[in-house]
Design an enzyme around this catalytic site. Structure first.
Site, short mmCIF file in Angstrom:
data_model
loop_
_atom_site.label_atom_id
_atom_site.label_comp_id
_atom_site.label_asym_id
_atom_site.label_seq_id
_atom_site.Cartn_x
_atom_site.Cartn_y
_atom_site.Cartn_z
N ARG A 100 2.68 -2.44 -12.72
CA ARG A 100 2.85 -1.80 -11.40
C ARG A 100 3.42 -2.82 -10.43
O ARG A 100 2.84 -3.88 -10.22
CB ARG A 100 1.49 -1.29 -10.89
CG ARG A 100 1.58 -0.76 -9.48
CD ARG A 100 0.28 -0.11 -9.01
NE ARG A 100 0.45 0.32 -7.64
CZ ARG A 100 -0.15 -0.21 -6.57
NH1 ARG A 100 -1.02 -1.21 -6.73
NH2 ARG A 100 0.08 0.24 -5.36
N HIS A 145 4.95 -0.83 -0.25
CA HIS A 145 3.69 -1.58 -0.27
C HIS A 145 3.67 -2.45 0.99
O HIS A 145 3.99 -3.64 0.94
CB HIS A 145 3.60 -2.41 -1.54
CG HIS A 145 2.24 -2.97 -1.83
ND1 HIS A 145 1.56 -2.72 -3.00
CD2 HIS A 145 1.42 -3.77 -1.11
CE1 HIS A 145 0.39 -3.37 -3.00
NE2 HIS A 145 0.28 -4.02 -1.84
N GLU A 191 -1.77 2.23 -0.11
CA GLU A 191 -2.81 2.05 0.92
C GLU A 191 -2.35 2.37 2.34
O GLU A 191 -2.50 1.54 3.26
CB GLU A 191 -3.35 0.62 0.87
CG GLU A 191 -3.94 0.24 -0.47
CD GLU A 191 -4.79 -1.03 -0.42
OE1 GLU A 191 -4.62 -1.83 0.52
OE2 GLU A 191 -5.62 -1.20 -1.33
N ASN A 331 -7.06 2.37 -5.49
CA ASN A 331 -7.30 0.92 -5.44
C ASN A 331 -8.77 0.76 -5.11
O ASN A 331 -9.24 1.26 -4.09
CB ASN A 331 -6.48 0.25 -4.33
CG ASN A 331 -5.00 0.21 -4.67
OD1 ASN A 331 -4.58 0.62 -5.76
ND2 ASN A 331 -4.20 -0.29 -3.74
N TYR A 333 -12.11 -2.04 -5.06
CA TYR A 333 -12.63 -3.40 -5.23
C TYR A 333 -14.12 -3.51 -4.95
O TYR A 333 -14.82 -4.25 -5.63
CB TYR A 333 -11.93 -4.37 -4.26
CG TYR A 333 -10.48 -4.60 -4.56
CD1 TYR A 333 -9.50 -3.71 -4.14
CD2 TYR A 333 -10.07 -5.72 -5.28
CE1 TYR A 333 -8.16 -3.93 -4.42
CE2 TYR A 333 -8.73 -5.95 -5.56
CZ TYR A 333 -7.78 -5.05 -5.13
OH TYR A 333 -6.47 -5.27 -5.41
N GLU A 404 -5.38 -0.51 -8.64
CA GLU A 404 -5.75 -1.91 -8.38
C GLU A 404 -7.26 -2.07 -8.54
O GLU A 404 -8.03 -1.21 -8.12
CB GLU A 404 -5.41 -2.35 -6.95
CG GLU A 404 -3.97 -2.60 -6.69
CD GLU A 404 -3.70 -3.09 -5.26
OE1 GLU A 404 -4.57 -3.77 -4.67
OE2 GLU A 404 -2.62 -2.77 -4.75
#
Ligand code: NOJ
Length: 510
Positions: A100, A145, A191, A331, A333, A404
């Site tokens: 990606r 991005h 995002e 994404n 985390y 991500e």
């Protein structure tokens, strides 16, 4: 036995333990599953003025002293523009089947729709894509991005102006035409929720718009502009999806989606008000963009609180929004606790206060998970399963990719230290989050791929090079790439039992 040998053996045992005994292996994912690494143009390419590229908003922003923690910029970054062949070799060595990356808008259209297509930019991405395909690595391409041509900012205020919808449509069209025969996975934005919160609410990212108490910027209105910018991004996305679906999808046979930043939220207290706060926090973070592109409406949780501060979709907007995306990119985390502040004072000026929630990483002084070197980033693997289940339930099991997931290490300089290379924290993190993902998939979630952030240590926005997310360590002075333990773990995980058997020998030779 020598010291080195003992250490290698310990590492091999550690990897063996994590990979096999703890029960995670490649066969728990479908064979068609995409396993890849993830990067973005500004964070790795460098060559910021080469090949007729123009300045992007991030080029301009990073060059103003005081904006980036270590006073760095992305002028050279990982020099991937020149070293892409070497980087593809690294991916091939890892055994990933997908990569990606994002395209730099200002490399393709240095002046947006006010100038010509830059053939040198097209040629660069064609070289990259061709070389990936030769190694059997599927390109998974993000159109935007964070970085936009500065000219669009200067001419009309970029995301604040509906004109950007036309510009983005033009840019997307150029990319579909140039690369679409070879690219089967497209995403429009990375995002956008972070772009609008940090660019127009807290004002930390370009174009640094905000108002008090959210931040102290020269211009902006944190109560209005984030919603206008979001509206234009949603409609720019819809413009690109309409173009792809009408002109390219049948001929090229690819699919298109949108990538959102997701945090999972746990109620701080076991009371109904905090459980409702969780729903509001999720709606104001994730559903803000996903509800409109999937259902054609802003989330009811947001409408209820914000009323007419949220723009409405015109009949022409609704027509465009009928062209639906094929998948969502997640994404993910970390997770946080949230507590209701509908009827009590909120942390005025925090981005979460708009949803009448207060977020915190700790309950009674105990962190939700092991802290990492990134502020507010904790290791909470269960968040992956919970986030995916939320998306599955809210969006009727739409196909998903984890675009991500990754772990930061604070940097202690350019040369790799033993501690940086023996990144057990990252290995544990990846193992934990992937295991959590398998739990969601076993409950039926239609997850089709997983990308680790990141292939290489790279430019981490406001943190510059002080946070390292790579499977490969990068010495930013020499551009030398060195595999960390996590790179070996990924290789072993993807390679299956054969590689596991070879592992002891492999480790000795690294
Ligand atoms: C999300 C962003 O998409 C990426 O650019 C960033 O580097 C990682 N998170 C890590 O913070």
């Amino acid at each position: 036995m020598g010291k080195n040998k003992t250490r290698m053996l310990a590492l091999a045992l550690f990897l063996q333990l994590l990979c096999s005994v703890a029960g995670l292996d490649r066969s728990q994912f479908p064979s068609s599953f995409l396993f890849g690494t993830s990067t973005s143009s500004y964070q790795i390419e460098g060559a910021y003025l080469e090949g007729n590229k123009s300045l992007s908003n991030w080029d301009v922003f990073t060059h103003i002293p005081g904006h980036i923690e270590d006073s760095s910029d992305g002028d050279i970054a990982d020099d991937h523009y020149h070293l892409y062949m070497e980087d593809i070799k690294l991916m091939h060595h890892l055994g990933v089947n997908s990569y990606r990356f994002s395209i730099s808008w200002s490399r393709i259209l240095p002046r947006g729709r006010f100038g010509k297509v830059n053939s040198a930019g097209i040629a660069f991405y064609n070289r990259l894509i061709d070389a990936l395909l030769l190694k059997g690595i599927q390109p998974f391409v993000t159109l935007n991005h964070y970085d936009v041509p500065q000219e669009l900012e200067d001419r009309y205020g970029a995301w604040l102006n509906p004109q950007i919808q036309k510009d983005f449509g033009h840019y997307a069209d150029v990319c579909f035409k140039a690369f679409g025969k070879k690219v089967k996975y497209w995403t429009t934005f990375n995002e956008p929720n972070v772009v609008v919160k940090r660019g127009f609410m807290s004002g930390e990212y370009p174009p640094q718009h905000c108002s008090k108490p959210f931040g102290d910027c020269l211009s902006g209105d944190s109560n209005i502009e984030p919603y206008i910018a979001a509206h234009n991004i949603i409609l720019a996305h819809a413009t690109a999806v309409e173009i792809y679906k009408k002109k390219y999808q049948v001929k090229q046979g690819g699919s298109i989606g949108l990538v959102i930043s997701t945090n999972w939220f746990e109620p701080l207290r076991h009371i109904p008000a905090d459980r409702l706060a969780v729903q509001r926090a999720l709606a104001f973070d994730t559903a803000w963009f996903l509800d409109p592109v999937i259902f054609g409406e802003y989330p009811p949780e947001m409408r209820q609180v914000l009323g007419l501060r949220l723009p409405t979709f015109s009949s022409e907007d609704r027509r465009k929004l009928q062209y639906k995306l094929d998948f969502i990119g997640i994404n993910h985390y970390t997770s946080k606790y949230v507590k209701d502040c509908m009827f009590s004072p909120c942390n005025e000026g925090s981005t979460e206060s708009t949803a009448f929630v207060i977020s915190t990483g700790e309950r009674n002084g105990i962190p939700i998970g092991t802290p990492t070197s990134m502020p507010d980033n904790y290791v909470f693997p269960d968040g992956m399963e919970k986030m995916v289940m939320y998306a599955m339930q809210r969006y009727n099991n739409i196909p998903m990719f984890i675009t991500e997931n990754g772990y930061a290490q604070g940097s202690t300089g350019n040369s790799p230290t033993t501690d940086t290379l023996n990144d057990r924290g990252r290995v544990k993190y990846l193992h934990g989050y992937l295991t959590s993902l398998t739990r969601a998939m076993r409950q039926g979630a239609d997850v089709r791929g997983y990308f680790i952030w990141s292939l290489l240590d790279n430019f981490e926005w406001l943190f510059g090079y002080s946070q390292r997310f790579g499977l490969y360590h990068v010495n930013f002075k020499t551009q030398e790439r060195t595999p960390k333990l996590s790179a070996k773990w990924v290789k072993k995980f993807l390679g299956g039992p054969q590689v596991i058997e070879r592992m002891n020998g492999d480790l000795e030779s690294v």
